[in-house]
Design a protein around this motif. Sequence first.
Motif, PDB file in Angstrom:
ATOM      1  N   SER A  93       6.700  -0.936  -4.689  1.00 60.51           N
ATOM      2  CA  SER A  93       8.012  -1.465  -5.080  1.00 60.51           C
ATOM      3  C   SER A  93       8.359  -2.742  -4.322  1.00 60.51           C
ATOM      4  O   SER A  93       9.040  -3.616  -4.859  1.00 60.51           O
ATOM      5  CB  SER A  93       9.097  -0.406  -4.835  1.00 60.51           C
ATOM      6  N   SER A  94       7.892  -2.878  -3.082  1.00 58.75           N
ATOM      7  CA  SER A  94       8.181  -4.085  -2.298  1.00 58.75           C
ATOM      8  C   SER A  94       7.078  -5.132  -2.385  1.00 58.75           C
ATOM      9  O   SER A  94       7.260  -6.269  -1.945  1.00 58.75           O
ATOM     10  CB  SER A  94       8.393  -3.715  -0.829  1.00 58.75           C
ATOM     11  N   GLY A 115      18.510   8.011   1.058  1.00 59.34           N
ATOM     12  CA  GLY A 115      17.789   6.789   0.709  1.00 59.34           C
ATOM     13  C   GLY A 115      18.714   5.599   0.552  1.00 59.34           C
ATOM     14  O   GLY A 115      18.396   4.488   1.005  1.00 59.34           O
ATOM     15  N   VAL A 116      19.864   5.819  -0.080  1.00 58.93           N
ATOM     16  CA  VAL A 116      20.836   4.732  -0.258  1.00 58.93           C
ATOM     17  C   VAL A 116      21.397   4.299   1.098  1.00 58.93           C
ATOM     18  O   VAL A 116      21.527   3.104   1.379  1.00 58.93           O
ATOM     19  CB  VAL A 116      21.964   5.177  -1.205  1.00 58.93           C
ATOM     20  N   VAL A 133      13.303   0.480  -3.967  1.00 57.90           N
ATOM     21  CA  VAL A 133      13.034   0.760  -2.550  1.00 57.90           C
ATOM     22  C   VAL A 133      13.793   2.002  -2.101  1.00 57.90           C
ATOM     23  O   VAL A 133      13.282   2.816  -1.315  1.00 57.90           O
ATOM     24  CB  VAL A 133      13.416  -0.464  -1.691  1.00 57.90           C
ATOM     25  N   CYS A 134      15.025   2.184  -2.599  1.00 56.49           N
ATOM     26  CA  CYS A 134      15.814   3.380  -2.276  1.00 56.49           C
ATOM     27  C   CYS A 134      15.084   4.651  -2.697  1.00 56.49           C
ATOM     28  O   CYS A 134      15.029   5.637  -1.940  1.00 56.49           O
ATOM     29  CB  CYS A 134      17.171   3.325  -2.967  1.00 56.49           C
ATOM     30  N   PHE A 135      14.507   4.643  -3.901  1.00 63.76           N
ATOM     31  CA  PHE A 135      13.804   5.823  -4.393  1.00 63.76           C
ATOM     32  C   PHE A 135      12.590   6.143  -3.519  1.00 63.76           C
ATOM     33  O   PHE A 135      12.338   7.312  -3.197  1.00 63.76           O
ATOM     34  CB  PHE A 135      13.359   5.613  -5.840  1.00 63.76           C
ATOM     35  N   THR A 180      17.693  -3.911  -9.169  1.00 61.77           N
ATOM     36  CA  THR A 180      16.521  -3.164  -9.634  1.00 61.77           C
ATOM     37  C   THR A 180      15.504  -3.023  -8.513  1.00 61.77           C
ATOM     38  O   THR A 180      14.950  -1.937  -8.272  1.00 61.77           O
ATOM     39  CB  THR A 180      15.883  -3.872 -10.838  1.00 61.77           C
ATOM     40  N   PHE A 181      15.266  -4.111  -7.800  1.00 61.86           N
ATOM     41  CA  PHE A 181      14.334  -4.073  -6.684  1.00 61.86           C
ATOM     42  C   PHE A 181      14.852  -3.170  -5.561  1.00 61.86           C
ATOM     43  O   PHE A 181      14.117  -2.331  -5.021  1.00 61.86           O
ATOM     44  CB  PHE A 181      14.123  -5.494  -6.148  1.00 61.86           C
ATOM     45  N   THR A 182      16.136  -3.322  -5.211  1.00 66.15           N
ATOM     46  CA  THR A 182      16.704  -2.569  -4.097  1.00 66.15           C
ATOM     47  C   THR A 182      16.705  -1.072  -4.379  1.00 66.15           C
ATOM     48  O   THR A 182      16.382  -0.257  -3.499  1.00 66.15           O
ATOM     49  CB  THR A 182      18.141  -3.045  -3.805  1.00 66.15           C
TER      50      THR A 182
END
Length: 330
Positions: free
Chosen positions: A245-246, A282-283, A55-57, A50-52
């Motif tokens: 997000s981070s 992003g990914v 950050v991707c978005f 969920t966190f990662t």
Amino acid sequence: MSSLPIDSIPPAAAPSAARTTGAARARKAGMALGLLVLLALPLVSGGYWTFTLGVCFANAIAIISVSFLVRYGGEVSIGHGVFVAAGAYTVALVEKYLGLSLWASLPLAAVVGALLGLVFAFPSRNMSGIYLAVTTMALALALPELLLHFSAVSGGYEGLYVKLDALPGVPKNLQRYYLPLLGLVAVALLLRHFRRSRQAMALLLIRTSAHAAESFGVRRSWARLSVMALSAAIAAIGGALLSFSSSTVSPNSFTLWTSIFLLVGSVVCLHSMSVVGSLIGGVFLTLMPLLLAGAGDWVPILYGGALLAVVLGVNALPAALRARLEGGHA
């Protein structure tokens, strides 16, 4: 005046129209299904993913800002991490000194990014190509030192923390996932609407033929200022959501490599400004360094190989699918 009988319609016309309509419906259904999967993912995945993905978005939005500059300005930036940092630090500083959450600081971050883009674009409005790229690279090189020099405000090496909830009552991990996702979808939809505007057509005309555009009363200097301001504003939005997000911002997060990786992400997704295309970048930008973290000295080689494989793989896609991805319609 007689009407054309239905029987006189060429037989190939109806199947062709049906195939077009069917393809459009299938594409919309696929997009809706993909969005539902993204919405439901936090309910079945762990906190790490969920966190990662949050950050991707946020990184995908920053990549869109670079793609926007390439598509409408025809220029390459190696310093967009500066505008991302402007948005991230705006959110952190507004929370620290004013006690306001992301809802108040996000619009301010976009304005700060746009103003910073104008400040940079005005003296460099006559530069292009490698000269503009080197100028933006100088910004990226100077940024960490500037942040450390003003450590009393920026927090120095330790940076600043973003702690306030944007949605009271909603778990923090879900906020860090859904808000960047919402921001990505909103930016992509707004840019899709922008592509159909007269301003977008004017910018594309200037990129194709500056002399032809000027004959229609569209000035090249206006285009450069507009493209850089809009691109910087999008980058700042990505930075604002990245800091949320981070939950932290620091000078180490915005080095020259940050700007280079944003450009790499834009290349990977073929400068797409859609949700699907930007998510590919992003990914790649977020997950590839994590996957190669334990490779030691092989990291640059493996990263370069992965980049080459992705770019060649995307270019090997069917022409229609690649054109739709490049055009940002996916």
